[in-house]
Scaffold this motif. Structure first.
Motif, PDB file in Angstrom:
ATOM      1  N   MET A   1      -9.616 -10.894  15.986  1.00 51.90           N
ATOM      2  CA  MET A   1      -9.721  -9.431  15.851  1.00 51.90           C
ATOM      3  C   MET A   1      -8.326  -8.809  15.784  1.00 51.90           C
ATOM      4  O   MET A   1      -7.444  -9.157  16.556  1.00 51.90           O
ATOM      5  N   ILE A   2      -8.140  -7.883  14.857  1.00 45.88           N
ATOM      6  CA  ILE A   2      -6.892  -7.121  14.853  1.00 45.88           C
ATOM      7  C   ILE A   2      -7.226  -5.650  15.096  1.00 45.88           C
ATOM      8  O   ILE A   2      -8.364  -5.228  14.900  1.00 45.88           O
ATOM      9  N   GLU A   3      -6.218  -4.913  15.520  1.00 49.01           N
ATOM     10  CA  GLU A   3      -6.461  -3.489  15.771  1.00 49.01           C
ATOM     11  C   GLU A   3      -6.446  -2.739  14.443  1.00 49.01           C
ATOM     12  O   GLU A   3      -5.511  -2.861  13.659  1.00 49.01           O
ATOM     13  N   THR A   4      -7.520  -1.980  14.181  1.00 46.69           N
ATOM     14  CA  THR A   4      -7.602  -1.212  12.937  1.00 46.69           C
ATOM     15  C   THR A   4      -7.204   0.233  13.211  1.00 46.69           C
ATOM     16  O   THR A   4      -7.889   0.934  13.957  1.00 46.69           O
ATOM     17  N   LYS A   5      -6.090   0.654  12.635  1.00 43.37           N
ATOM     18  CA  LYS A   5      -5.652   2.046  12.832  1.00 43.37           C
ATOM     19  C   LYS A   5      -6.389   2.958  11.862  1.00 43.37           C
ATOM     20  O   LYS A   5      -6.401   2.718  10.663  1.00 43.37           O
ATOM     21  N   MET A   6      -6.989   4.031  12.405  1.00 40.75           N
ATOM     22  CA  MET A   6      -7.658   5.029  11.559  1.00 40.75           C
ATOM     23  C   MET A   6      -6.697   6.209  11.428  1.00 40.75           C
ATOM     24  O   MET A   6      -6.345   6.830  12.430  1.00 40.75           O
ATOM     25  N   VAL A   7      -6.250   6.513  10.230  1.00 41.20           N
ATOM     26  CA  VAL A   7      -5.244   7.566  10.024  1.00 41.20           C
ATOM     27  C   VAL A   7      -5.802   8.645   9.107  1.00 41.20           C
ATOM     28  O   VAL A   7      -6.086   8.397   7.930  1.00 41.20           O
ATOM     29  N   LYS A   8      -5.976   9.849   9.658  1.00 45.33           N
ATOM     30  CA  LYS A   8      -6.429  10.973   8.820  1.00 45.33           C
ATOM     31  C   LYS A   8      -5.289  11.435   7.938  1.00 45.33           C
ATOM     32  O   LYS A   8      -4.159  11.595   8.405  1.00 45.33           O
ATOM     33  N   ILE A   9      -5.584  11.675   6.660  1.00 48.76           N
ATOM     34  CA  ILE A   9      -4.517  12.059   5.746  1.00 48.76           C
ATOM     35  C   ILE A   9      -5.004  13.186   4.832  1.00 48.76           C
ATOM     36  O   ILE A   9      -6.186  13.247   4.493  1.00 48.76           O
ATOM     37  N   ASP A  10      -4.070  14.093   4.505  1.00 50.32           N
ATOM     38  CA  ASP A  10      -4.404  15.249   3.674  1.00 50.32           C
ATOM     39  C   ASP A  10      -4.597  14.791   2.231  1.00 50.32           C
ATOM     40  O   ASP A  10      -3.674  14.264   1.607  1.00 50.32           O
ATOM     41  N   LYS A  11      -5.813  14.987   1.681  1.00 51.22           N
ATOM     42  CA  LYS A  11      -6.066  14.391   0.365  1.00 51.22           C
ATOM     43  C   LYS A  11      -5.394  15.155  -0.770  1.00 51.22           C
ATOM     44  O   LYS A  11      -5.218  14.621  -1.860  1.00 51.22           O
ATOM     45  N   GLU A  12      -5.023  16.405  -0.515  1.00 51.87           N
ATOM     46  CA  GLU A  12      -4.322  17.171  -1.560  1.00 51.87           C
ATOM     47  C   GLU A  12      -2.811  16.958  -1.497  1.00 51.87           C
ATOM     48  O   GLU A  12      -2.138  16.876  -2.516  1.00 51.87           O
ATOM     49  N   ASN A  13      -2.285  16.905  -0.267  1.00 55.18           N
ATOM     50  CA  ASN A  13      -0.850  16.700  -0.052  1.00 55.18           C
ATOM     51  C   ASN A  13      -0.631  15.586   0.955  1.00 55.18           C
ATOM     52  O   ASN A  13      -0.254  15.837   2.095  1.00 55.18           O
ATOM     53  N   PRO A  14      -0.846  14.333   0.556  1.00 54.79           N
ATOM     54  CA  PRO A  14      -0.755  13.224   1.518  1.00 54.79           C
ATOM     55  C   PRO A  14       0.620  13.213   2.211  1.00 54.79           C
ATOM     56  O   PRO A  14       1.640  13.309   1.536  1.00 54.79           O
ATOM     57  N   GLU A  15       0.609  13.132   3.560  1.00 54.36           N
ATOM     58  CA  GLU A  15       1.858  13.136   4.311  1.00 54.36           C
ATOM     59  C   GLU A  15       2.627  11.848   4.004  1.00 54.36           C
ATOM     60  O   GLU A  15       2.101  10.741   4.209  1.00 54.36           O
ATOM     61  N   LEU A  16       3.872  12.006   3.569  1.00 51.87           N
ATOM     62  CA  LEU A  16       4.665  10.873   3.087  1.00 51.87           C
ATOM     63  C   LEU A  16       4.851   9.797   4.150  1.00 51.87           C
ATOM     64  O   LEU A  16       4.780   8.598   3.872  1.00 51.87           O
ATOM     65  N   GLN A  17       5.032  10.251   5.400  1.00 55.99           N
ATOM     66  CA  GLN A  17       5.311   9.301   6.473  1.00 55.99           C
ATOM     67  C   GLN A  17       4.093   8.393   6.712  1.00 55.99           C
ATOM     68  O   GLN A  17       4.242   7.190   6.958  1.00 55.99           O
ATOM     69  N   LYS A  18       2.889   8.950   6.567  1.00 53.39           N
ATOM     70  CA  LYS A  18       1.678   8.130   6.717  1.00 53.39           C
ATOM     71  C   LYS A  18       1.540   7.155   5.542  1.00 53.39           C
ATOM     72  O   LYS A  18       1.157   5.993   5.714  1.00 53.39           O
ATOM     73  N   ILE A  19       1.852   7.656   4.352  1.00 52.41           N
ATOM     74  CA  ILE A  19       1.805   6.795   3.156  1.00 52.41           C
ATOM     75  C   ILE A  19       2.811   5.648   3.298  1.00 52.41           C
ATOM     76  O   ILE A  19       2.503   4.488   2.981  1.00 52.41           O
ATOM     77  N   LYS A  20       4.007   5.967   3.810  1.00 51.26           N
ATOM     78  CA  LYS A  20       5.048   4.936   3.960  1.00 51.26           C
ATOM     79  C   LYS A  20       4.597   3.848   4.931  1.00 51.26           C
ATOM     80  O   LYS A  20       4.836   2.660   4.689  1.00 51.26           O
ATOM     81  N   ALA A  21       3.948   4.257   6.018  1.00 50.61           N
ATOM     82  CA  ALA A  21       3.475   3.268   6.997  1.00 50.61           C
ATOM     83  C   ALA A  21       2.431   2.347   6.367  1.00 50.61           C
ATOM     84  O   ALA A  21       2.449   1.120   6.557  1.00 50.61           O
ATOM     85  N   ALA A  22       1.543   2.941   5.575  1.00 53.24           N
ATOM     86  CA  ALA A  22       0.502   2.137   4.912  1.00 53.24           C
ATOM     87  C   ALA A  22       1.135   1.209   3.867  1.00 53.24           C
ATOM     88  O   ALA A  22       0.760   0.032   3.757  1.00 53.24           O
ATOM     89  N   ALA A  23       2.109   1.734   3.117  1.00 53.16           N
ATOM     90  CA  ALA A  23       2.772   0.939   2.067  1.00 53.16           C
ATOM     91  C   ALA A  23       3.502  -0.253   2.687  1.00 53.16           C
ATOM     92  O   ALA A  23       3.523  -1.348   2.114  1.00 53.16           O
ATOM     93  N   GLN A  24       4.073  -0.040   3.873  1.00 56.25           N
ATOM     94  CA  GLN A  24       4.769  -1.138   4.565  1.00 56.25           C
ATOM     95  C   GLN A  24       3.781  -2.273   4.879  1.00 56.25           C
ATOM     96  O   GLN A  24       4.104  -3.448   4.723  1.00 56.25           O
ATOM     97  N   ILE A  25       2.583  -1.894   5.313  1.00 57.19           N
ATOM     98  CA  ILE A  25       1.563  -2.920   5.608  1.00 57.19           C
ATOM     99  C   ILE A  25       1.232  -3.708   4.336  1.00 57.19           C
ATOM    100  O   ILE A  25       1.147  -4.940   4.354  1.00 57.19           O
ATOM    101  N   ILE A  26       1.071  -2.992   3.219  1.00 50.78           N
ATOM    102  CA  ILE A  26       0.774  -3.676   1.940  1.00 50.78           C
ATOM    103  C   ILE A  26       1.912  -4.645   1.598  1.00 50.78           C
ATOM    104  O   ILE A  26       1.672  -5.807   1.261  1.00 50.78           O
ATOM    105  N   ARG A  27       3.161  -4.165   1.703  1.00 51.51           N
ATOM    106  CA  ARG A  27       4.300  -5.036   1.348  1.00 51.51           C
ATOM    107  C   ARG A  27       4.407  -6.233   2.275  1.00 51.51           C
ATOM    108  O   ARG A  27       4.866  -7.306   1.884  1.00 51.51           O
ATOM    109  N   ASP A  28       3.972  -6.050   3.539  1.00 52.32           N
ATOM    110  CA  ASP A  28       4.014  -7.157   4.499  1.00 52.32           C
ATOM    111  C   ASP A  28       2.823  -8.112   4.341  1.00 52.32           C
ATOM    112  O   ASP A  28       2.639  -9.016   5.159  1.00 52.32           O
TER     113      ASP A  28
END
Ligand code: TXA
Ligand code: MG
Length: 347
Positions: A1-28
């Motif tokens: 089991m891994i911890e699943t982070k649920m992150v609310k994000i603004d669908k019109e203006n996605p917060e960059l810092q949240k996007i960056k955290a998600a992108a880091q996971i993809i790159r890793d």
């Protein structure tokens, strides 16, 4: 089991810092579920064999069922596909970003682990700001099937993803409900006549207006062999057994009532999937409308969610009305018939 982070994000203006955290996971090499205009996708780096393998494991997906690769810029296509047919150029220009997936000959950069062993790759550009921002920040194409456990109804909100995949994936970006609600249309334009391998959010009529002749893969009929590997599997199924009623609407209503009375009499917990127009004819508790039958867009956006609702109510048999196969109706009926394992009563 891994911890699943649920992150609310603004669908019109996605917060960059949240996007960056998600992108880091993809790159890793990790897994991030994200919203698209069709359904939520379960994303991983499409160029990494090991990252793609994690998708199959998290979903319990058959190994030969290839993934769709998502891009945010047509320029990325050159990194992953070759021999781009002129008809594909027409479609991309007209319908991307949007609910259309096109099959191409793949380049060797795309591992077989992403394409289920095929030498072709399915590509689409989603019409959703969160998805596009994630793709841009990740810097790699993202392979993403629908973010459900294999065989279950596709997720049209973050909660559905959580129900199916919590503990199995790193993050869910919650960008609210999906507007289209059924998956993208998959098309193969490599032959003389373009073939729809999976009906979806972009209609056959729209494709014909751009290309002229377009046909539906004859392999989509029950008992045939579909060209798209994913189409052969049991799919979209709630826990309840589903029966679809097809024919004149008034005959559907009377036959559904008859079956409901019969089953209820035997102690079976019945749910009826009806429409705004017919709800009043069903004197039962669990008769739920999937929407206005004159607005197929509302039907498609509610369909999967309603199937999950019936499950949460403990319904054992769902008796469902049907729709004409025009426009979005083609995709809606494809999903409904598959959810019913082609258990259809003609009335
Ligand atoms: O709307 C969508 O397409 C969503 C969102 C997340 O983008 N994704 C989606 O992926 O529906 P999935 O994995 O649930 O469905 C992919 C479909 C399968 O039916 C698969 O067989 C087909 O696309 N497919 C993928 N690659 C293919 C290929 N190379 N040739 C033929 N069919 C392919
Ligand atoms: Mg799927």
């Amino acid at each position: 089991m891994i911890e699943t982070k649920m992150v609310k994000i603004d669908k019109e203006n996605p917060e960059l810092q949240k996007i960056k955290a998600a992108a880091q996971i993809i790159r890793d090499g990790g897994l991030v579920a994200f919203p698209t205009e069709t359904v939520y996708g379960l994303g991983a780096n499409a160029l990494s064999e090991t990252a793609a393998a994690k998708i199959y494991q998290a979903k319990g997906r058959p190994q030969d069922n290839p993934l769709i690769v998502h891009i945010y810029d047509i320029k990325q296509l050159d990194d992953i596909a070759e021999n781009i047919p002129p008809k594909a150029r027409i479609l991309m220009e007209r319908f991307w970003p949007g609910p259309l997936t096109i099959i191409f000959k793949k380049k060797s950069t795309v591992p077989m682990g992403t394409t289920g062993g095929l030498d072709t790759v399915a590509v689409r550009m989603p019409d959703n700001k969160v998805a596009l921002a994630l793709l841009r920040e990740s810097g790699v194409p993202i392979a993403a099937p629908s973010a459900n456990i294999s065989g279950r109804p596709s997720p049209t909100c973050a909660q559905h993803v959580y129900e199916d995949l919590a503990g199995r994936i790193d993050m869910i970006l919650d960008g609210g409900p999906c507007s289209v609600g059924v998956e993208s249309t998959v098309i193969d334009v490599s032959g003389d006549i373009p073939l729809i391998l999976r009906p979806g959010g972009l209609t056959a009529e729209q494709l014909k207006s751009a290309l002229g002749d377009v046909r539906l893969d004859p392999g989509l009929a029950p008992g045939e062999r579909p060209k798209s590997p994913g189409q052969k599997y049991k799919h979209y199924a709630p826990k309840a057994k589903v029966i679809v009623f097809e024919g004149l609407l008034e005959n559907q209503v009377s036959s559904i009532k008859e079956h409901a009375d019969n089953l209820t009499g035997k102690g079976v917990k019945v749910g009826i999937m009806c429409t705004d127009q017919t709800r009043k004819y069903y004197p039962y508790n669990v008769a739920l409308s999937v929407g206005d039958r004159n607005r197929l867009q509302t039907i498609s956006s509610n369909l999967f969610s309603l199937l999950r609702t019936f499950d949460s109510l403990g319904v054992e048999v769902i008796l469902a009305e049907s729709f004409s196969s025009e426009g979005l109706g083609l995709a809606i009926m494809n999903r409904l018939r598959k959810a019913a394992a082609f258990n259809i009563i003609k009335v």
